[in-house]
Scaffold this active site. Structure first.
Site, PDB file in Angstrom:
ATOM      1  N   ASP A  33      47.105   4.629  42.725  1.00  0.00           N
ATOM      2  CA  ASP A  33      46.585   5.865  42.150  1.00  0.00           C
ATOM      3  C   ASP A  33      47.065   6.063  40.719  1.00  0.00           C
ATOM      4  OD1 ASP A  33      45.282   8.537  42.569  1.00  0.00           O
ATOM      5  OD2 ASP A  33      47.313   9.239  42.169  1.00  0.00           O
ATOM      6  N   GLU A  82      43.085   2.335  40.360  1.00  0.00           N
ATOM      7  CA  GLU A  82      42.282   3.462  39.897  1.00  0.00           C
ATOM      8  C   GLU A  82      42.648   3.641  38.426  1.00  0.00           C
ATOM      9  OE1 GLU A  82      41.590   8.208  40.019  1.00  0.00           O
ATOM     10  OE2 GLU A  82      43.558   7.293  40.249  1.00  0.00           O
TER      11      GLU A  82
END
EC number: 2.4.1.18
Length: 729
Positions: free
Chosen positions: A406, A460
């Site tokens: 993330d 990401e």
């Protein structure tokens, strides 16, 4: 009975008694146990609840003299094996003295921890039920280099920080073996900082926790369950993921489906979720973060227990059962992993030992203004080791097939989301975060080298940082895949427009092909696109309900026909009407409406077609495997292209009509003969108007759009068609 020596002449000093009573013992193994101040046989112990204390040996019972404040002392001679018997006047209790045991950690453990290269850090630090020197108990070890003292506290000692102060081993490590404890015990660390009052912290290495909002760590039951996924793991190790179909179903387990007003357990999900994802034709499940987190509204993206599967759904063994069940259904399992930042909860990592330990001291480096969280100090070897070992832990201990990392962009840039004067440049005066870059490269190198074969890491990453999926040895970050955030943003902007205006923004649908082969991409329609007022996927589409459904069906067809692996967030597969709410289950009731059920059927069929058609997945990162047919049909909002597989595989032609007008189109085709209409998003089984080409077209027309053949094709309004050559090549 043996006689007790007189006190304090040959016992313990008043200063030591005061230090014990006040909880400021700096070297507990010099004070407690059978070697007080190095004098063999002089035993000191402490129990605030005891009025009497006896050392029980194999041949004798030696009463210890009370020295005040719960401290007892006596001479037990050369007895090395003994246990203690305490009494309060009405009852007595026996226990082993933790201060008679030798250390557990070896010098190599300490050396590797200090060097920041302990690849199995979770086996050294944390709480481990074990048998040590023939006695069952729990070994505790924690890194707190700037603490004045650390104790283990729990219900077993009245949460009294004076009862179990730990041995300082060097390299910032504190450890103790507490006999008689077992798996399931709740505990925390009582930290005595160099300045200020003591405080309690959860164990950063805990592999189990109490269920939030409770915050204690638990001694984990680490008995290995019986994995039954050997077939999956063997196949995975032999597979080339870049040439495999990957269609990911992203799930927030807390809100996918509720039972009796609560979220599903891991074992319930092993039945219901796994069966559903398998039936829908997805290849992978991706869970939003399942490492323990205190605030439900963070969806797991602000974890405090990186080594503990959240107790909201069960135990670590229950989570293993979920992964095992998925593998036995042919589904891979990914998990979102959050090494970018951590929350400032009092029981967590923030100022863990009274100093900025895991985080930077300077808030310009160590505090994230968007999320009110702390940023890891990636330049500290022990912190980097904590995180890299954690990645390996999830991949090895839980057989995960990959980690989606993330917020990578926030790690790469020192000025990410900061004002011009609110960040610290790197040593060269630039904005790149060299320490974070080194960490990501090390993490990927270790994940692929130390983890089981065949896994993936996914970034990401929302910027144009070069080489995200380039191997580390070639100068890249080393990820296996990268989310294509630019594709997602561009194409959704296009789809949100009224079709009458789409001709002016045709490039939003084609621009992604300018860079589609620069990385190994995943096309993500994730949770981020259906929260915070963005509306659901259905709400983004223009027009009345029928038009919204048709637009969405056409868009999903475009997505599955476009190069790149696929990811779809839960609820999007049946066009949930409202945006996602983490406190509520998905609105499964909408499936009673044919239009929503039709979208669900379409996604299932798209997955089935994708997995069965090598041209749609074999060469997704190869620019030579993609050919435009109609790229510049702006006025008609028509797009068409060819997807090529390896030699001998049938090519696939994808055609999109993003207007509500039926078109009779002369379509260039690379091969003559029959082309099967393999999927039409306007079919009545999907809730469409059932217009199309009666199952096939024939390429018997002249060259068109650079192709040697052509066919007249009916393009239903707001639709995507997949055509597959029927002729042998």
């Amino acid at each position: 009975m043996a006689q007790v020596s007189s006190f304090p002449g040959k016992g313990i000093s008043d200063d030591d008694v005061a230090a014990i009573a006040e909880g400021r013992v700096d070297d507990p193994f010099a004070i407690f146990g059978p070697r007080h101040r190095g004098r063999a046989g002089v035993l000191v112990t402490f129990d605030a609840y005891a009025q009497t204390m006896t050392a029980v040996t194999s041949s004798d019972e030696i009463p210890l003299a009370p020295c005040g404040h719960g401290v007892f002392c006596g001479d037990i001679g050369q007895c090395e094996q003994y246990h203690l018997r305490a009494g309060d006047g009405t009852r007595s209790w026996d226990y082993d003295d933790p201060y008679r045991f030798a250390p557990v950690l070896g010098e190599m453990d300490l050396y590797l921890i200090g060097e920041g290269t302990h690849r199995r850090l979770w086996k050294a630090l944390g709480a481990h039920a074990m048998t040590h020197e023939g006695v069952a108990g729990v070994h505790f070890a924690v890194w707190a280099p700037n603490a004045q003292g650390v104790s283990v506290v729990g219900g077993f000692n009245g949460w009294d920080g004076r009862r179990a102060p730990m041995r300082h081993r060097g390299h910032g490590i504190w450890e103790i073996f507490l006999p008689g404890l077992h798996a399931g015990e709740a505990y925390k660390y009582h930290i005595r900082p160099r300045d200020g009052a003591p405080f309690l912290k959860a164990d950063p290495m805990a592999r189990a926790t109490e269920c939030p909002p409770a915050t204690a760590s638990l001694v984990a039951d680490t008995a290995d369950g019986a994995w039954t996924d050997q077939g999956w793991m063997t196949h995975r190790a032999a597979a080339n993921l870049h040439a495999e179909p990957i269609s990911i179903y992203e799930v927030n387990l807390a809100s996918w489906r509720h039972r009796d007003g609560r979220s599903l357990s891991y074992r319930e999900a092993a039945d219901e979720l796994v069966e559903y994802a398998h039936d829908m034709g997805f290849t992978h499940l991706e869970f939003m973060p399942l490492a323990e987190y205190p605030f439900g509204g963070s969806w797991g993206y602000q974890p405090t227990g990186l080594y503990a599967p959240t107790a909201r759904h069960g135990t670590a063994e229950d989570f293993r059962a979920l992964v095992d069940a998925a593998h036995n259904k042919g589904l891979g399992v990914l998990m979102d992993w959050v090494p970018a930042h951590f929350p400032n909860d009092a029981h967590g990592l923030a100022h863990f030992d009274g100093t900025p330990l895991y985080e930077h001291a300077d808030p310009r480096e160590g505090f994230h203004p968007d999320w009110n969280t702390h940023i890891y100090n990636f330049g500290r070897t022990e912190v980097r080791n904590f995180l890299t070992a954690n990645a390996i832990y999830w991949l090895r201990e839980f057989h995960l097939d990959g980690l989606r990392v993330d917020a990578v962009a926030s790690m790469l840039y020192r000025d990410y989301s900061r004002e011009h004067d609110a960040w610290v440049p790197n040593r060269d005066g630039g904005r790149e975060n060299y320490e974070a870059i080194d960490f990501l490269r090390e993490m990927n190198t270790l994940a692929y080298g130390e983890g089981p074969d065949g896994l993936m890491t996914v970034a990401e990453e929302s910027t144009a940082w070069p080489g995200v999926t380039t191997p580390v040895h070639a100068g890249g970050l080393g990820f296996g895949f990268k989310w294509n955030m630019g594709w997602m943003n561009d194409t959704l902007r296009y789809m949100e427009k009224d079709p009458v205006y789409r001709r002016h923004d045709h490039g939003l649908m084609t621009f992604g092909l300018a860079y589609a082969f620069s990385e190994n991409f995943v096309l993500p329609i994730s949770h981020d696109e259906v929260v915070h007022g963005k509306g659901s996927m259905l709400q983004k589409m223009p027009g009345d309900t029928a038009a919204k459904l048709a637009n969405l069906r056409a868009y999903y067809g475009f997505m599955w026909g476009h190069p790149g692996k696929k990811l779809l967030f839960m609820g999007c597969e049946f066009a949930q009407g409202h945006e996602w709410n983490h406190d509520e289950a998905l609105d499964w009731g909408v499936l009673a409406a044919p239009g929503h059920a039709g979208v669900q059927t379409l996604v299932r069929d798209l997955n089935t077609l994708y997995r069965a058609t090598p041209a749609l997945y074999q060469r997704e990162s190869d620019s030579a495997a993609f050919t435009w047919i109609d790229r510049d049909a702006y006025a008609e909002s028509v797009l068409s292209w060819i997807r090529w597989g390896h030699a001998g595989e049938k090519p696939v032609v994808v055609v999109c009509n993003f207007t509500p007008v039926e078109r009779h189109w002369t379509l260039g085709l690379p091969l003559g003969g029959a082309w099967r209409e393999a999927l039409n998003t306007d079919a009545d089984r999907y809730g469409g108007s059932n217009r199309g080409n009666m199952g096939s077209v024939r390429a018997d027309g002249p060259p068109q759009s650079g192709q040697n053949h052509s066919a007249r094709v009916t393009l239903p309004p707001l639709s995507t068609l997949f055509l597959i050559s029927e002729d042998d090549q």
